[in-house]
Design an enzyme around this catalytic site. Sequence first.
Site, short mmCIF file in Angstrom:
data_model
loop_
_atom_site.label_atom_id
_atom_site.label_comp_id
_atom_site.label_asym_id
_atom_site.label_seq_id
_atom_site.Cartn_x
_atom_site.Cartn_y
_atom_site.Cartn_z
N ASP A 16 9.98 -13.29 89.20
CA ASP A 16 10.11 -14.76 89.35
C ASP A 16 9.52 -15.52 88.16
OD1 ASP A 16 11.18 -14.22 91.80
OD2 ASP A 16 9.35 -14.68 92.92
P1 NAP Z 1 7.79 -10.92 91.76
O1 NAP Z 1 8.69 -12.04 91.41
O2 NAP Z 1 7.37 -10.77 93.19
O3 NAP Z 1 8.53 -9.58 91.28
C1 NAP Z 1 7.88 -8.38 91.27
C2 NAP Z 1 8.87 -7.32 90.83
O4 NAP Z 1 8.15 -6.10 90.71
C3 NAP Z 1 9.98 -7.08 91.85
O5 NAP Z 1 11.19 -7.66 91.43
C4 NAP Z 1 10.05 -5.55 91.98
O6 NAP Z 1 11.35 -5.10 91.63
C5 NAP Z 1 9.04 -5.06 90.96
N1 NAP Z 1 8.25 -3.94 91.47
C6 NAP Z 1 7.71 -3.77 92.68
N2 NAP Z 1 7.10 -2.59 92.77
C7 NAP Z 1 7.24 -2.00 91.57
C8 NAP Z 1 6.83 -0.77 91.03
N3 NAP Z 1 6.13 0.13 91.74
N4 NAP Z 1 7.16 -0.48 89.75
C9 NAP Z 1 7.89 -1.35 89.00
N5 NAP Z 1 8.31 -2.53 89.47
C10 NAP Z 1 7.99 -2.85 90.74
O7 NAP Z 1 6.45 -10.94 90.91
P2 NAP Z 1 5.91 -11.96 89.81
O8 NAP Z 1 6.90 -12.15 88.71
O9 NAP Z 1 4.54 -11.48 89.49
O10 NAP Z 1 5.85 -13.36 90.55
C11 NAP Z 1 4.93 -13.60 91.58
C12 NAP Z 1 5.64 -14.24 92.77
O11 NAP Z 1 4.75 -14.19 93.86
C13 NAP Z 1 5.99 -15.70 92.53
O12 NAP Z 1 7.16 -16.04 93.23
C14 NAP Z 1 4.77 -16.41 93.14
O13 NAP Z 1 5.05 -17.72 93.53
C15 NAP Z 1 4.51 -15.52 94.33
N6 NAP Z 1 3.13 -15.56 94.82
C16 NAP Z 1 2.10 -15.64 93.93
C17 NAP Z 1 0.81 -15.70 94.39
C18 NAP Z 1 -0.32 -15.86 93.40
O14 NAP Z 1 -1.28 -16.52 93.71
N7 NAP Z 1 -0.21 -15.26 92.23
C19 NAP Z 1 0.53 -15.64 95.77
C20 NAP Z 1 1.61 -15.50 96.67
C21 NAP Z 1 2.91 -15.48 96.17
P3 NAP Z 1 11.87 -3.68 92.16
O15 NAP Z 1 11.74 -3.73 93.63
O16 NAP Z 1 13.27 -3.61 91.63
O17 NAP Z 1 10.98 -2.64 91.54
#
Ligand code: NAP
Length: 462
Positions: A386
């Site tokens: 994201d």
């Molecule tokens: P993300 O958008 O959740 O994407 C994480 C990606 O990691 C997934 O597309 C997944 O794809 C991949 N993944 C998962 N396990 C994996 C593994 N073992 N090896 C390789 N890839 C793996 O993460 P982000 O870009 O860090 O964004 C964070 C999101 O979480 C945002 O939408 C944010 O708003 C939300 N959020 C953040 C917080 C905070 O405080 N930081 C709190 C709650 C929510 P695959 O399944 O294809 O591997």
Amino acid sequence: MIGSELLIEITYLIATALFVLSLKWMSSPTTARNGIWAGELGMALAIAGTLLHKGIVDYKLVLIGLVLGAIIGIPLGKVAMTAVPQRTALSHAFGALCVTLVGTSEFYLRAPNIPPFMMAVLSMEVILGSLTFTGSLMAAGKLQEVLPQRPIVYKGQNFVNLALLGLAVAIAVVLVLHPDQVKLFPILIFIPLVFGVMLIIPIGGADMPTVISLLNSYAGLSAAAMGFVLNSKLLIIAGALDGSSGFILSVIMSKAMNRSFTNVLFGGFGQIQTAASGTEEAKPVKSATAEEAGAILSAANKVVIVPGYGMAVAQAQHKVRELYDGLTKRGVDVKFGIHPVAGRMPGHMNVLLAEADIPYDKLLSMDEINGDFPQTDVALIIGANDVTNPAARTDASSPIYGMPILDVDKARTVMVIKRSMAAGFAGIENPLYHLDHTLMLFGDAKGFVGNIVRELSGGGGH
Ligand code: NAP
């Protein structure tokens, strides 16, 4: 008598100072550990001071409470780091429940002789306490994925929510004027309990970080109100610190996600999200092997690594450190681009990379790194999704539209390590993967980074 009271006051004063120092020290990675120690010591002193109170007639119940709390708290402290946000939400829920129960007992002990100021803070205490209790449980459920993460919206939602809050405030006003209307008190608790649920259901996964810190703020404010009711300076100060730091964090998070200040204050009011489909169309993507990725990386001058939730899940930070070492040894300039909401909690990536001893000065915030991408040879994305999605800039119908992102697409080559084409937390497609200069490196983050490291060190492919 005087002696023990003085001792309690001194204990509280030291605890308060430690809470302030704890917050101060936690604001930098170099002093963060001391911050945690200071906070823990402060809390231990606050409990010790409270146990010295002459008002405690029977320590048996206190002991049962301590044992029960430890039985619940110790396993909670051992959850994986990726589950810390929902664990934190549960802590807020417990704290808020406690505040509500204390407020309720104080009301029934004192009614009908409650002066207006006292009734006003008591009302604030139970309103904030009960809405934080159910709101935090809902947030924990959404983050743990036992509840649907998609926002649930309906027509007139804002009106219903505001009406509920207005009704609770109106009942509080009646009770301030007529504290003898004891039968109204259960309604004063029940309405915010419902409001807490209603507050969270329209908020989608991508906005959860802001909600968690906002609930943190609410929990702190309710504890500060409890401090007024119980005449405890320590609680007022600790609650105010908690409330204001949670609020500041909410503002930082909302800025990082391009949410307005009103959104922060009202927990996402007015934001109808049209959740996009998480199913990926069969558009072409280019993929590469670890051998090819290793060759591209070692030919680069400037590499920016963008870690995300997937790096945390795979616990790949130590392998990432090996990759960093391997590349810097070859003279490649490696930096890390950290998005404020990458992962699942504020500071998630910083903590993991610090654990792997990556130098702090190589970790750059989104604002610091974004200008570098056009001069970057390779943007290597490790388990982030994201926070790199260009739809946030261009697609007004996207739930993350307007959220500032890391401009990885401006790098000469983009490489993305993830296991599949699956969506990230916001459940939306990422057009980055279909760009001409993007290479998908399919695999588990730890395993794939390990393979690249082996390629770099001449260990050969397989
Ligand atoms: P993300 O958008 O959740 O994407 C994480 C990606 O990691 C997934 O597309 C997944 O794809 C991949 N993944 C998962 N396990 C994996 C593994 N073992 N090896 C390789 N890839 C793996 O993460 P982000 O870009 O860090 O964004 C964070 C999101 O979480 C945002 O939408 C944010 O708003 C939300 N959020 C953040 C917080 C905070 O405080 N930081 C709190 C709650 C929510 P695959 O399944 O294809 O591997």
